[in-house]
Design a protein around this motif. Structure first.
Motif, PDB file in Angstrom:
ATOM      1  N   THR A   1       0.857  -1.180   0.000  1.00 57.31           N
ATOM      2  CA  THR A   1       0.000   0.000   0.000  1.00 57.31           C
ATOM      3  C   THR A   1       0.897   1.235   0.000  1.00 57.31           C
ATOM      4  N   ASN A   2       0.291   2.384  -0.216  1.00 57.75           N
ATOM      5  CA  ASN A   2       1.034   3.636  -0.190  1.00 57.75           C
ATOM      6  C   ASN A   2       1.738   3.806   1.157  1.00 57.75           C
TER       7      ASN A   2
ATOM      8  N   TYR B   1      -7.973   7.261   0.950  1.00 56.37           N
ATOM      9  CA  TYR B   1      -8.318   6.012   1.626  1.00 56.37           C
ATOM     10  C   TYR B   1      -9.825   5.931   1.867  1.00 56.37           C
ATOM     11  N   ILE B   2     -10.301   4.688   2.096  1.00 61.97           N
ATOM     12  CA  ILE B   2     -11.715   4.496   2.403  1.00 61.97           C
ATOM     13  C   ILE B   2     -11.888   4.141   3.878  1.00 61.97           C
ATOM     14  N   ARG B   3     -13.109   4.296   4.379  1.00 67.97           N
ATOM     15  CA  ARG B   3     -13.405   3.965   5.768  1.00 67.97           C
ATOM     16  C   ARG B   3     -13.053   2.501   6.024  1.00 67.97           C
TER      17      ARG B   3
ATOM     18  N   MET C   1      -1.421   9.675   3.219  1.00 71.38           N
ATOM     19  CA  MET C   1      -2.624  10.293   2.659  1.00 71.38           C
ATOM     20  C   MET C   1      -2.223  11.156   1.464  1.00 71.38           C
ATOM     21  N   LYS C   2      -3.225  11.583   0.696  1.00 69.79           N
ATOM     22  CA  LYS C   2      -2.965  12.403  -0.498  1.00 69.79           C
ATOM     23  C   LYS C   2      -2.138  13.641  -0.157  1.00 69.79           C
TER      24      LYS C   2
ATOM     25  N   GLY D   1      -3.056  -0.382   7.512  1.00 67.44           N
ATOM     26  CA  GLY D   1      -2.038  -0.447   6.473  1.00 67.44           C
ATOM     27  C   GLY D   1      -2.432   0.277   5.198  1.00 67.44           C
ATOM     28  N   GLY D   2      -3.640   0.800   5.146  1.00 61.92           N
ATOM     29  CA  GLY D   2      -4.064   1.550   3.971  1.00 61.92           C
ATOM     30  C   GLY D   2      -5.080   0.838   3.105  1.00 61.92           C
TER      31      GLY D   2
END
Length: 158
Positions: free
Chosen positions: A6-7, A99-101, A109-110, A131-132
């Motif tokens: 993940t990012n 990211y989503i809930r 994050m962005k 972990g994203g």
């Protein structure tokens, strides 16, 4: 075959921060923090959830607290130096964070928003954060989390 990075994991790798990845089953739809702690066999006070708040349209703040606690909005506003903060609507989460809930990591994050973690994390040997993506948790040392998330410890919970 390993799980895709993940990012958040790529950022930790780039910063040469050691972490472990843990996965849990999401097929039952139970992804709340306390259930996740149980699924991965960790004490709830070591598993942290990521909450995104705002004070006005463009100013977001990220708070990371143990999954079995509740964010004190007054303490959070004080930590952020804001008059008042409110939770960000779930529908806006992905737009601002990427990211989503249930899969919102405080790392990667962005944009880098001011980030605060409950001071209880600083006495632990390790903490666990998303972990994203849903079903993935990251285990790392609190001191290294502070670096990776550019976070500051504060009193945040009720």
């Amino acid at each position: 075959m390993g799980a895709s990075k993940t990012n958040a994991m790529r950022i930790l790798d780039n910063k040469h921060i050691k972490y472990d990845m843990m996965s849990y089953d999401v097929h039952d739809g139970q992804i709340d923090g306390v259930t996740v702690a149980s699924k991965i066999g960790k004490a709830p006070e070591t598993v942290f959830k990521t909450l995104v708040t705002h004070s006005g349209p463009q100013q977001l703040y990220v708070f990371v607290i143990p999954v079995d606690t509740e964010l004190d909005l007054k303490k959070a506003a004080k930590a952020a130096g804001a008059k008042k903060i409110e939770m960000l609507a779930v529908k806006d989460l992905q737009k601002y964070t990427g990211y989503i809930r249930g899969g919102c990591s405080p790392i990667g994050m962005k944009k880098q928003y001011p980030t605060f973690i409950d001071e209880s994390a600083t006495i632990l040997c390790e903490i666990i954060v998303s972990g994203g993506k849903i079903g993935t948790q990251i285990v790392l040392k609190p001191s290294e989390f502070l670096v990776a998330a550019q976070a500051e410890p504060r009193a945040l919970i009720k």
